[in-house]
Design an enzyme around this catalytic site. Sequence first.
Site, short mmCIF file in Angstrom:
data_model
loop_
_atom_site.label_atom_id
_atom_site.label_comp_id
_atom_site.label_asym_id
_atom_site.label_seq_id
_atom_site.Cartn_x
_atom_site.Cartn_y
_atom_site.Cartn_z
N SER A 1 31.69 -9.84 3.68
CA SER A 1 30.97 -8.99 2.72
C SER A 1 30.61 -7.66 3.31
O SER A 1 31.60 -6.72 3.61
CB SER A 1 29.47 -9.57 2.46
OG SER A 1 28.81 -9.12 1.51
N ASP B 1 33.04 -15.18 -7.47
CA ASP B 1 32.07 -14.28 -6.65
C ASP B 1 31.30 -13.24 -7.73
O ASP B 1 31.87 -12.57 -8.47
CB ASP B 1 32.72 -13.36 -5.82
CG ASP B 1 32.00 -12.79 -4.62
OD1 ASP B 1 30.96 -12.29 -4.92
OD2 ASP B 1 32.50 -12.45 -3.57
N HIS C 1 30.39 -16.12 -3.81
CA HIS C 1 30.17 -14.96 -2.65
C HIS C 1 30.07 -15.82 -1.26
O HIS C 1 30.98 -15.33 -0.33
CB HIS C 1 29.13 -14.03 -2.74
CG HIS C 1 29.14 -12.99 -2.05
ND1 HIS C 1 30.26 -12.03 -1.97
CD2 HIS C 1 28.21 -12.53 -0.92
CE1 HIS C 1 29.88 -11.22 -0.87
NE2 HIS C 1 28.63 -11.30 -0.42
#
Length: 268
Positions: free
Chosen positions: A96, A220, A248
């Site tokens: 991320s 996601d 995610h």
Amino acid sequence: MGYYIQVERGVKLYVEDVGAGMPVLLVHGWPINHKMYEYQVNQLPKHGFRCIGVDLRGFGKSDRPWTGYSYNRMADDIRVVIDTLGLEKVRLVGFSMGGAIAIRYMSRHHCHRVIQLTLLSAAAPAFTQRSGYPYGMKKEEVDSLIVQNDTDRPLMLENFGKLFFASQVSPPFRSWFHSLGLEAASHAIAATAVSLRDEDLRPDLGRIHVPTFIFHGLLDKICPFSLALLMNKGIANSILLRFEKSGHGIFYDQLDLFNPSLLKVLRS
């Protein structure tokens, strides 16, 4: 083994160093810390990998300065960790926001001592929408997260955490994961949210010249799959691994698929 590394005067980062062998440097995402990689760090050392988890400034056990939350500064922190530990032939893994910082590191420091890059649900090439770039969150949505952080951070973290996983995670696991965000400094969460909102890594992608693997979940809700396609297009010879049932939280949603896939990549 855990220890601290000074990255600039008055600022030390916490590093968790597990195993021996080929170094894998793990960079966590927003707003959590190195503990997110627990289910990888308890396996990779069995296969000859040294797992080095870093808490970014303001997160986990690292120092919490008021400033220094740009991608440039945090990429520079990673450079200091690599140089201080004398790491060579590093396999750099970023999740991320950590993926975004890893990309900036590769660009800003010319892939220094890194021979492989793995991007997990990366918040790149840009996390938010802008002119000519209709992908990702709206900047107003990030602004809302910042306001919530400044008024009811536990609630913000709980709601944001609900977007992480596509699979059903147990209540104790969700509680543990929520606690990782609570370990961060509130001002660091806000400052890095500003970086997520405003930074643009599109110019950085073409400066990556090592084997790059992009792991991204089709489900996601935080960094949509369209971002993975853009990264795959922008990073020469990169390989995109599509996880059909992952959100995610790709590092846990399909754990039985993710860990063998990561191990195969690291061995390549």
